[in-house]
Design a protein around this motif. Structure first.
Motif, PDB file in Angstrom:
ATOM      1  N   SER A  91       0.786  -1.225   0.000  1.00  0.00           N
ATOM      2  CA  SER A  91       0.000   0.000   0.000  1.00  0.00           C
ATOM      3  C   SER A  91       0.819   1.277   0.000  1.00  0.00           C
ATOM      4  O   SER A  91       0.365   2.295  -0.488  1.00  0.00           O
ATOM      5  N   SER A  92       2.036   1.247   0.518  1.00  0.00           N
ATOM      6  CA  SER A  92       2.792   2.490   0.559  1.00  0.00           C
ATOM      7  C   SER A  92       4.271   2.245   0.353  1.00  0.00           C
ATOM      8  O   SER A  92       4.822   1.270   0.853  1.00  0.00           O
ATOM      9  N   SER A  93       4.905   3.133  -0.390  1.00  0.00           N
ATOM     10  CA  SER A  93       6.334   3.056  -0.646  1.00  0.00           C
ATOM     11  C   SER A  93       6.736   4.326  -1.365  1.00  0.00           C
ATOM     12  O   SER A  93       5.953   5.266  -1.496  1.00  0.00           O
ATOM     13  N   LYS A  94       7.978   4.359  -1.842  1.00  0.00           N
ATOM     14  CA  LYS A  94       8.440   5.491  -2.642  1.00  0.00           C
ATOM     15  C   LYS A  94       8.599   5.040  -4.083  1.00  0.00           C
ATOM     16  O   LYS A  94       8.896   3.874  -4.345  1.00  0.00           O
ATOM     17  N   VAL A  95       8.418   5.952  -5.011  1.00  0.00           N
ATOM     18  CA  VAL A  95       8.570   5.616  -6.429  1.00  0.00           C
ATOM     19  C   VAL A  95       9.191   6.810  -7.153  1.00  0.00           C
ATOM     20  O   VAL A  95       9.007   7.970  -6.744  1.00  0.00           O
ATOM     21  N   GLU A  96       9.945   6.518  -8.214  1.00  0.00           N
ATOM     22  CA  GLU A  96      10.564   7.592  -8.998  1.00  0.00           C
ATOM     23  C   GLU A  96       9.490   8.451  -9.659  1.00  0.00           C
ATOM     24  O   GLU A  96       8.479   7.950 -10.139  1.00  0.00           O
ATOM     25  N   SER A 128      13.784  13.066  -5.875  1.00  0.00           N
ATOM     26  CA  SER A 128      13.632  12.296  -7.109  1.00  0.00           C
ATOM     27  C   SER A 128      12.582  11.201  -6.962  1.00  0.00           C
ATOM     28  O   SER A 128      12.075  10.676  -7.948  1.00  0.00           O
ATOM     29  N   LYS A 129      12.251  10.862  -5.707  1.00  0.00           N
ATOM     30  CA  LYS A 129      11.211   9.876  -5.412  1.00  0.00           C
ATOM     31  C   LYS A 129      10.180  10.506  -4.485  1.00  0.00           C
ATOM     32  O   LYS A 129      10.485  11.421  -3.722  1.00  0.00           O
ATOM     33  N   ILE A 130       8.956   9.994  -4.562  1.00  0.00           N
ATOM     34  CA  ILE A 130       7.868  10.539  -3.751  1.00  0.00           C
ATOM     35  C   ILE A 130       7.093   9.408  -3.089  1.00  0.00           C
ATOM     36  O   ILE A 130       6.969   8.308  -3.648  1.00  0.00           O
ATOM     37  N   ASP A 131       6.608   9.653  -1.881  1.00  0.00           N
ATOM     38  CA  ASP A 131       5.800   8.666  -1.164  1.00  0.00           C
ATOM     39  C   ASP A 131       4.459   8.492  -1.867  1.00  0.00           C
ATOM     40  O   ASP A 131       3.800   9.476  -2.234  1.00  0.00           O
ATOM     41  N   ILE A 132       4.043   7.234  -2.025  1.00  0.00           N
ATOM     42  CA  ILE A 132       2.778   6.952  -2.700  1.00  0.00           C
ATOM     43  C   ILE A 132       1.926   6.000  -1.876  1.00  0.00           C
ATOM     44  O   ILE A 132       2.440   5.214  -1.077  1.00  0.00           O
ATOM     45  N   PHE A 133       0.638   6.102  -2.062  1.00  0.00           N
ATOM     46  CA  PHE A 133      -0.309   5.098  -1.555  1.00  0.00           C
ATOM     47  C   PHE A 133      -0.927   4.455  -2.790  1.00  0.00           C
ATOM     48  O   PHE A 133      -1.474   5.136  -3.651  1.00  0.00           O
ATOM     49  N   ILE A 134      -0.835   3.123  -2.874  1.00  0.00           N
ATOM     50  CA  ILE A 134      -1.291   2.417  -4.064  1.00  0.00           C
ATOM     51  C   ILE A 134      -2.747   1.979  -3.913  1.00  0.00           C
ATOM     52  O   ILE A 134      -3.100   1.293  -2.961  1.00  0.00           O
ATOM     53  N   LYS A 135      -3.564   2.401  -4.845  1.00  0.00           N
ATOM     54  CA  LYS A 135      -4.957   1.956  -4.909  1.00  0.00           C
ATOM     55  C   LYS A 135      -4.957   0.602  -5.606  1.00  0.00           C
ATOM     56  O   LYS A 135      -4.719   0.497  -6.809  1.00  0.00           O
TER      57      LYS A 135
END
Length: 347
Positions: free
Chosen positions: A65-70, A147-154
């Motif tokens: 559900s959450s991590s960092k991505v470029e 360069s990377k941002i925290d995301i929550f994946i739907k």
């Protein structure tokens, strides 16, 4: 199970039924539900997904559900309602991120190797600009902070562009100061594309029917006035709505916008102008005076519309075969939705 039988079930029975379907069966079934009841389809999709998440291990859920991505892996939201950003807004968000970090991750939908943005357009724009600053300062890539941002994946295989449009609009309405024109155009797009009523959309957004109808009035006005609103950067929807309700020419409306921005007129004065207009129209109607834009040639048209209920014969309807009944029922449903929209416009 037949769709109508499913719709007649109580809420818990509906939830129990969809949990028994495999992914392919659910995808096909929920699309049929969506044609009849958009809100119910979204509720059931959300419940099914929530149930899947509950059954996953805590660690798996966290990793998913959450991590960092470029940044470059994040693609634009095709249904993004917010199109108008000011440099001030982006710069303010940049300063906030610099001082406090990213408090809330952006929300994305995973599609193969890419991520589609659902919510967080302004945060993403600020990150891109911060990263560009790092590049301009020749910071090594492995030392870059932005360069990377925290995301929550739907995580929802049934999540569609229609769902994305509604969720993005809700997020922008609740989180940010979205421009009045962006809001109006997004609401109009959803109403036209999803074929939902004002009542259904107001419930989805958590807003009143008047909120929906006032923004629709803005969306449906002439393009030249929309362009003038953008040029003057007037953001008060109530003021724009009041001006549009006045029986004024385009140039007169523009002048009222200028007067408001210059402090020469206030909201209460615009409201009184609207009230005075209503009183004058009522007085003219009482004297039998023909109202502007409603010529007598339309009287027979209005009479036909208003007498439809008297002419609709339920006995004739009952004699129709099943296929013809279905056609009539669908048309009557459309009439009901149109009546509701017209009622809202006359508020």
């Amino acid at each position: 199970m037949e769709l109508q039988a499913f719709l007649n079930l109580d809420e818990q029975a509906q939830k129990n039924y969809i949990l028994k379907l495999d992914n392919n069966e659910f995808t096909e079934f929920i699309q049929n539900v969506k044609k009849k009841n958009l809100r119910l389809s979204m509720t059931l999709s959300s419940f099914r997904q929530s149930n899947k998440n509950i059954n996953k291990k805590d660690e798996e859920n966290k990793l998913q559900s959450s991590s960092k991505v470029e940044l470059y892996k994040i693609k634009d939201n095709p249904e993004q309602p917010r199109k108008i950003f000011t440099e001030v807004q982006v710069n303010e968000k940049m300063e906030s991120i610099k001082s406090r970090g990213l408090i809330t991750p952006i929300t994305v939908l995973k599609k193969e190797d890419a991520f589609i943005l659902i919510a967080g357009q302004l945060r993403l724009e600020a990150f891109k600009k911060l990263n560009q600053e790092e590049k301009n300062n020749n910071i090594d890539s492995d030392k870059m902070v932005y360069s990377k941002i925290d995301i929550f994946i739907k995580d929802d295989e049934n999540y569609s562009n229609d769902d994305m449009a509604i969720d993005s609009l809700i997020e922008n309405l609740n989180r940010t100061d979205m421009h009045v024109v962006d809001t109006a155009m997004a609401i109009k797009k959803i109403l036209e594309k999803e074929k939902v009523s004002y009542t259904e959309l107001s419930s989805m957004l958590g807003k009143s029917k008047f909120f929906i109808s006032s923004y629709m009035a803005i969306a449906n006005t002439e393009k030249e006035f929309i362009d003038y609103i953008l040029k003057k950067d007037i953001k008060q929807p109530t003021i724009i709505y009041l001006i549009l309700q006045l029986d004024k020419s385009l140039e007169e409306k523009k002048k009222l916008v200028d007067m408001y921005l210059n402090g020469e007129i206030v909201k209460t004065q615009l409201q009184e102008m609207k009230n005075e207009q209503n009183r004058n129209q009522a007085s003219e109607e009482g004297r039998g005076v023909q109202i502007k834009n409603k010529p007598n040639t339309q009287n027979s048209f209005y009479k036909d519309i208003f007498s439809f209920k008297k002419r609709f014969d339920i006995n004739k309807f009952e004699k129709l075969d099943t296929e013809d009944k279905s056609v009539v029922e669908e048309k009557l449903k459309q009439i009901k939705e149109l009546q509701e929209q017209i009622t809202n416009l006359l508020v």
